[in-house]
Design an enzyme around this catalytic site. Structure first.
Site, PDB file in Angstrom:
ATOM      1  N   GLY A  63       0.807  -1.223   0.000  1.00 26.14           N
ATOM      2  CA  GLY A  63       0.000   0.000   0.000  1.00 26.14           C
ATOM      3  C   GLY A  63       0.834   1.264   0.000  1.00 26.14           C
ATOM      4  O   GLY A  63       0.306   2.353   0.222  1.00 26.14           O
ATOM      5  N   ASP A  83      -1.413   8.222  -6.570  1.00 28.86           N
ATOM      6  CA  ASP A  83      -0.113   7.573  -6.390  1.00 28.86           C
ATOM      7  C   ASP A  83       0.928   8.098  -7.374  1.00 28.86           C
ATOM      8  O   ASP A  83       2.045   8.455  -7.003  1.00 28.86           O
ATOM      9  CB  ASP A  83      -0.243   6.054  -6.572  1.00 28.86           C
TER      10      ASP A  83
HETATM   11  P1  ADP Z   1       1.820  -1.437  -4.153  1.00 22.52           P
HETATM   12  O1  ADP Z   1       1.775  -0.438  -5.253  1.00 22.52           O
HETATM   13  O2  ADP Z   1       0.949  -1.073  -2.992  1.00 22.52           O
HETATM   14  O3  ADP Z   1       3.202  -1.769  -3.699  1.00 22.52           O
HETATM   15  P2  ADP Z   1       0.725  -3.091  -6.209  1.00 22.52           P
HETATM   16  O4  ADP Z   1       0.118  -4.436  -6.209  1.00 22.52           O
HETATM   17  O5  ADP Z   1      -0.042  -1.970  -6.787  1.00 22.52           O
HETATM   18  O6  ADP Z   1       1.184  -2.787  -4.715  1.00 22.52           O
HETATM   19  O7  ADP Z   1       2.091  -3.137  -7.012  1.00 22.52           O
HETATM   20  C1  ADP Z   1       3.090  -4.079  -6.675  1.00 22.52           C
HETATM   21  C2  ADP Z   1       3.661  -4.695  -7.935  1.00 22.52           C
HETATM   22  O8  ADP Z   1       4.467  -3.714  -8.645  1.00 22.52           O
HETATM   23  C3  ADP Z   1       4.626  -5.833  -7.660  1.00 22.52           C
HETATM   24  O9  ADP Z   1       3.938  -7.048  -7.451  1.00 22.52           O
HETATM   25  C4  ADP Z   1       5.431  -5.847  -8.945  1.00 22.52           C
HETATM   26  O10 ADP Z   1       4.727  -6.489  -9.987  1.00 22.52           O
HETATM   27  C5  ADP Z   1       5.545  -4.361  -9.285  1.00 22.52           C
HETATM   28  N1  ADP Z   1       6.794  -3.833  -8.714  1.00 22.52           N
HETATM   29  C6  ADP Z   1       6.943  -2.993  -7.678  1.00 22.52           C
HETATM   30  N2  ADP Z   1       8.251  -2.747  -7.419  1.00 22.52           N
HETATM   31  C7  ADP Z   1       8.954  -3.474  -8.324  1.00 22.52           C
HETATM   32  C8  ADP Z   1      10.349  -3.674  -8.600  1.00 22.52           C
HETATM   33  N3  ADP Z   1      11.300  -3.051  -7.868  1.00 22.52           N
HETATM   34  N4  ADP Z   1      10.679  -4.495  -9.602  1.00 22.52           N
HETATM   35  C9  ADP Z   1       9.743  -5.085 -10.361  1.00 22.52           C
HETATM   36  N5  ADP Z   1       8.419  -4.941 -10.158  1.00 22.52           N
HETATM   37  C10 ADP Z   1       8.020  -4.150  -9.164  1.00 22.52           C
HETATM   38 MG    MG Z   2       0.040   0.069  -6.399  1.00 19.03          MG
END
Ligand code: ADP
Ligand code: MG
Length: 384
Positions: free
Chosen positions: A123, A171
């Site tokens: 989140g 966001d």
């Molecule tokens: P949040 O935005 O709250 O962290 P989300 O489900 O919206 O959760 O997004 C998370 C997803 O974003 C991860 O599961 C991945 O697919 C992608 N992601 C986030 N950070 C990275 C990263 N450093 N490398 C690759 N993918 C990433």
């Molecule tokens: Mg997200």
């Protein structure tokens, strides 16, 4: 925390080319929950946890994306860019490429390495930080750059249209436009914004309850429908009310009986939350931390009782925080049904506060929480 120089080394080793490096932060919302799709106000801050993106061009017509978090690489062809998501992390950077290409940008071959310390799926918007970092990186190669608010809108479209997640604009907007030591009051109707200073003496302590109740997805949809139902009832009497942003408590007093009881409660949360969010920015601008703390406490109660989007763990985390030395204000932040609470805490008490909160939460729930002490940070930028 990851260092840009480490990403530079990693990129050089893997791709044998010197990268340009960009950083885009995660975020925490201080107040203004579920108000975005009612065209209302939110007040997030960018945090000092970020995604770094290193980029270098290639002349073989390939796009190679590598995530150090996943230790995985994917290869694409610039002449056959993916048009749909594959439920893989690469959807986030490639969604941005897809949207930029749809805007008429000619996408060259490149190598992109990404590495973030925003906790994933907690989140704090790691997804927006990946999108915004990627967008800055790719546009640095195409030479067509965008002002922050437009960049944010393009990244939101990548998440909505390509990844398939129905997030609002907050966001990406704060990741692109945040400012060090400031919260950002955003009007989700026209994307106008105002910065509100967070005093140096205040820390943002984010406490992850470590639960995300599985009802969250379905409940989000019903909440949205209830909010729209309430707006529609008011609009029958006052056609100028298109969204709850345009409504007030008088409208609820007059026509609330024509709504379902839950739509009435959801509407009361949205209407009062919009007022609280604007007031909270005013409190920060006038250095009135006591008022800000009261508004956050009221916001939590409204989110929990009227919007019914809290849960035992989040209520526990907030109740425990209220008893600790140094607290200014605490509330559940994010979409609800678990996730993180945001605590504004006197900086000199922050370490002790975090320790005490973690310990008492574990005693109450049996869960060890993750607690991060953050500071409001700059939005996305090139790292030199
Ligand atoms: P949040 O935005 O709250 O962290 P989300 O489900 O919206 O959760 O997004 C998370 C997803 O974003 C991860 O599961 C991945 O697919 C992608 N992601 C986030 N950070 C990275 C990263 N450093 N490398 C690759 N993918 C990433
Ligand atoms: Mg997200």
């Amino acid at each position: 925390m990851q260092e840009p120089s480490d990403l530079c080394t990693l990129h050089l080793d893997r791709f044998k080319a010197e990268p340009a490096i960009f950083a885009a932060p995660g975020r925490v919302n201080l107040i203004g929950e579920h108000t975005d799709y009612a065209e209302g106000f939110v007040m997030p801050a960018a945090i000092d946890f970020a995604t770094l993106a290193g980029i270098s061009s290639r002349d073989d017509g390939k796009i190679v994306v590598y995530s150090e978090n996943f230790k995985e690489e994917r290869v694409f062809n610039v002449l056959a860019l993916p048009k749909t998501a594959t439920k893989h992390w690469s959807d986030y950077p490639m969604g941005v490429v897809h949207i930029l290409s749809g805007e008429g940008q000619v996408i060259p071959g490149f190598s992109l390495s990404i590495w973030g310390d925003v906790p994933l799926n907690s989140g704090l918007s790691s997804s927006a930080s990946v999108e915004v970092a990627t967008a800055l990186a790719v546009t640095s190669l195409t030479g067509i750059t965008y002002p922050g608010p437009i960049l944010a809108r393009l990244c939101q479209r990548a998440e909505n249209e390509f990844v398939g997640a129905s997030c609002g604009i907050m966001d990406q907007f704060i990741s692109a436009n945040g400012a060090k030591d400031h919260a950002l009051l955003l009007d989700c109707r026209d994307l106008s914004f105002k910065l509100a200073p967070i005093p140096e003496s205040v820390a943002l302590v984010i406490a992850n309850t470590m639960v995300k109740h599985s009802v969250a997805g379905g409940e989000y949809t019903t909440r949205r429908a209830e909010v729209e139902e309430a707006a529609a009832v008011i609009a029958q009497h006052r056609p100028e009310v298109r969204f709850l942003r345009d409504a007030n408590l008088d409208d609820l007093a007059r026509w609330g009986a024509q709504m379902s009881p839950s739509a009435l409660k959801r509407a009361r949360h949205i209407i009062t939350e919009n007022t609280r969010t604007v007031d909270a920015a005013d409190a920060l601008i006038h250095h009135d931390l006591a008022r800000l703390g009261r508004l956050m406490a009221e916001a939590h109660i409204s989110y929990s009782r009227d919007f019914e989007a809290s849960c035992f763990e989040a209520d526990t985390m907030v109740t425990l925080a209220n008893d600790l030395k140094g607290l200014i204000g605490a509330r559940l932040t994010g979409g609800g049904f678990g996730g993180c609470t945001i605590n504004l805490v006197e900086r000199e008490e922050a370490e002790h506060f975090a320790e005490a909160l973690g310990a008492s939460y574990t005693i109450e729930t049996g869960i060890v929480p993750q607690i991060l002490i953050c500071h409001a940070s700059d939005g996305a930028h090139r790292v030199h």
